[in-house]
Design a protein around this motif. Sequence first.
Motif, PDB file in Angstrom:
ATOM      1  N   PHE A  54     -47.272  31.094  64.199  1.00  0.00           N
ATOM      2  CA  PHE A  54     -47.428  31.681  62.873  1.00  0.00           C
ATOM      3  C   PHE A  54     -48.451  30.911  62.043  1.00  0.00           C
ATOM      4  O   PHE A  54     -48.569  29.692  62.155  1.00  0.00           O
ATOM      5  N   ASN A  55     -49.172  31.640  61.200  1.00  0.00           N
ATOM      6  CA  ASN A  55     -50.033  31.013  60.197  1.00  0.00           C
ATOM      7  C   ASN A  55     -49.146  30.646  59.012  1.00  0.00           C
ATOM      8  O   ASN A  55     -48.685  31.521  58.274  1.00  0.00           O
TER       9      ASN A  55
ATOM     10  N   HIS B 210     -43.357  36.350  48.334  1.00  0.00           N
ATOM     11  CA  HIS B 210     -43.222  37.763  47.975  1.00  0.00           C
ATOM     12  C   HIS B 210     -41.771  38.218  48.098  1.00  0.00           C
ATOM     13  O   HIS B 210     -41.268  38.981  47.261  1.00  0.00           O
ATOM     14  N   GLN B 211     -41.088  37.757  49.126  1.00  0.00           N
ATOM     15  CA  GLN B 211     -39.678  38.115  49.286  1.00  0.00           C
ATOM     16  C   GLN B 211     -38.839  37.585  48.131  1.00  0.00           C
ATOM     17  O   GLN B 211     -37.974  38.290  47.585  1.00  0.00           O
TER      18      GLN B 211
ATOM     19  N   VAL C 159     -44.262  44.548  54.090  1.00  0.00           N
ATOM     20  CA  VAL C 159     -44.640  45.556  55.076  1.00  0.00           C
ATOM     21  C   VAL C 159     -45.653  44.953  56.047  1.00  0.00           C
ATOM     22  O   VAL C 159     -46.690  44.436  55.631  1.00  0.00           O
ATOM     23  N   LEU C 160     -45.357  45.012  57.341  1.00  0.00           N
ATOM     24  CA  LEU C 160     -46.315  44.627  58.367  1.00  0.00           C
ATOM     25  C   LEU C 160     -47.095  45.870  58.771  1.00  0.00           C
ATOM     26  O   LEU C 160     -46.502  46.908  59.068  1.00  0.00           O
ATOM     27  N   VAL C 161     -48.432  45.764  58.770  1.00  0.00           N
ATOM     28  CA  VAL C 161     -49.294  46.906  59.089  1.00  0.00           C
ATOM     29  C   VAL C 161     -50.213  46.472  60.226  1.00  0.00           C
ATOM     30  O   VAL C 161     -51.109  45.658  60.024  1.00  0.00           O
ATOM     31  N   SER C 162     -49.991  47.004  61.424  1.00  0.00           N
ATOM     32  CA  SER C 162     -50.646  46.427  62.590  1.00  0.00           C
ATOM     33  C   SER C 162     -51.093  47.476  63.594  1.00  0.00           C
ATOM     34  O   SER C 162     -50.405  48.472  63.823  1.00  0.00           O
ATOM     35  N   GLY C 163     -52.230  47.188  64.235  1.00  0.00           N
ATOM     36  CA  GLY C 163     -52.677  48.015  65.347  1.00  0.00           C
ATOM     37  C   GLY C 163     -51.894  47.759  66.607  1.00  0.00           C
ATOM     38  O   GLY C 163     -52.001  48.517  67.573  1.00  0.00           O
ATOM     39  N   SER C 164     -51.099  46.694  66.628  1.00  0.00           N
ATOM     40  CA  SER C 164     -50.223  46.417  67.753  1.00  0.00           C
ATOM     41  C   SER C 164     -49.085  47.438  67.766  1.00  0.00           C
ATOM     42  O   SER C 164     -49.044  48.351  66.945  1.00  0.00           O
TER      43      SER C 164
ATOM     44  N   HIS D 281     -37.821  38.130  62.765  1.00  0.00           N
ATOM     45  CA  HIS D 281     -37.898  36.705  62.432  1.00  0.00           C
ATOM     46  C   HIS D 281     -38.323  36.504  60.975  1.00  0.00           C
ATOM     47  O   HIS D 281     -37.846  35.581  60.299  1.00  0.00           O
ATOM     48  N   LEU D 282     -39.215  37.367  60.501  1.00  0.00           N
ATOM     49  CA  LEU D 282     -39.744  37.242  59.138  1.00  0.00           C
ATOM     50  C   LEU D 282     -38.919  38.012  58.105  1.00  0.00           C
ATOM     51  O   LEU D 282     -39.213  37.921  56.910  1.00  0.00           O
TER      52      LEU D 282
END
Length: 230
Positions: free
Chosen positions: A96-97, A107-108, A115-120, A131-132
Motif C-alpha cells: 500500500f501507498n 476521509h473515513q 469509493v475505489l474506481v479501478s480498471g482492475s 482491508h480498507l
Amino acid sequence: MASTSPRSAAFFDVDGTVINVTSMFRFLEYRLAAEGHPPSVYRHERQRLKAMTAAGVPRAETNRAYFASYAGADARQVSRLAEDWFRAELASGAFFNEHVVGALRRHQREGDLVVLVSGSFRAPLAPIARHLDADIVLCSDPETVDGRYTGQVERPMIGEAKAEAVRALTARRALDLSASTAYGDHVSDLPLLRMTGHAVVVGDDPVMREQARHQGWPLWPRTSVDALAR
C-alpha cells in the motif's frame, strides 16, 4: 421532513495510487503460477500486452485483451486465489501507498463515502476493498457464463468510463462532487480527477505532473523502489 444534505466522497484509483503495484498483472502472475504454468507463460502474456501499449493501442482495448487469458476459468476459484494473492502481497511489505491510505482513513473519519474506481476487476479488488473498509468498488466486470469467465469484458473501467460511473453513482447517492476529492496516477484518471472539487496526483508520470502544476493539484510520491525491494 428536512432534506438530507449531499454527502462528499473520496474517489481512489487503485493500481499505482492506493497500491504501489498493478494488481491485474501481479495477480495474473500469481494465478498462472498457482495453476502450474511455467513462468514463461506469464512473461509471454505480459509482453503481448506491453507490445499493444507500445503500439499505441488504447488502454481500454489492452484491458479487454488482458481478460482473454481468463477464458474458461472458474470465477469462484479465481476469487479464492485472489484472497491468497492478497495475503502474500501484504506479507511482502510496501504493498500500500501509506500516503494515500492515510488520506483514505482521514476521509473515513470525516464521514466521506470512500469509493475505489479501478480498471482492475472484482476478484483482486475485493480483498483490498475489505482491508480498507471501502464503501463501494467501481471496476471492470468481466463476463461470466455458468460461473466461468468468457474472456470478454463489455466496458473496461478506464478513462471516461470512470467519470460516467461516478456520475451515475452521484445521482444515486446524492453526492456533492464539488466537495469531493479524487486521487489518481495516470492520464486515464484525468476524467475522474476533473470531476471533483479537489484532486491529488500520485507518482511521477510527467503528463500528470504537468496537469497537477497547471491545475494546482497536490503531487504525492509513490513508495520508493528501495522500499518495495525491501
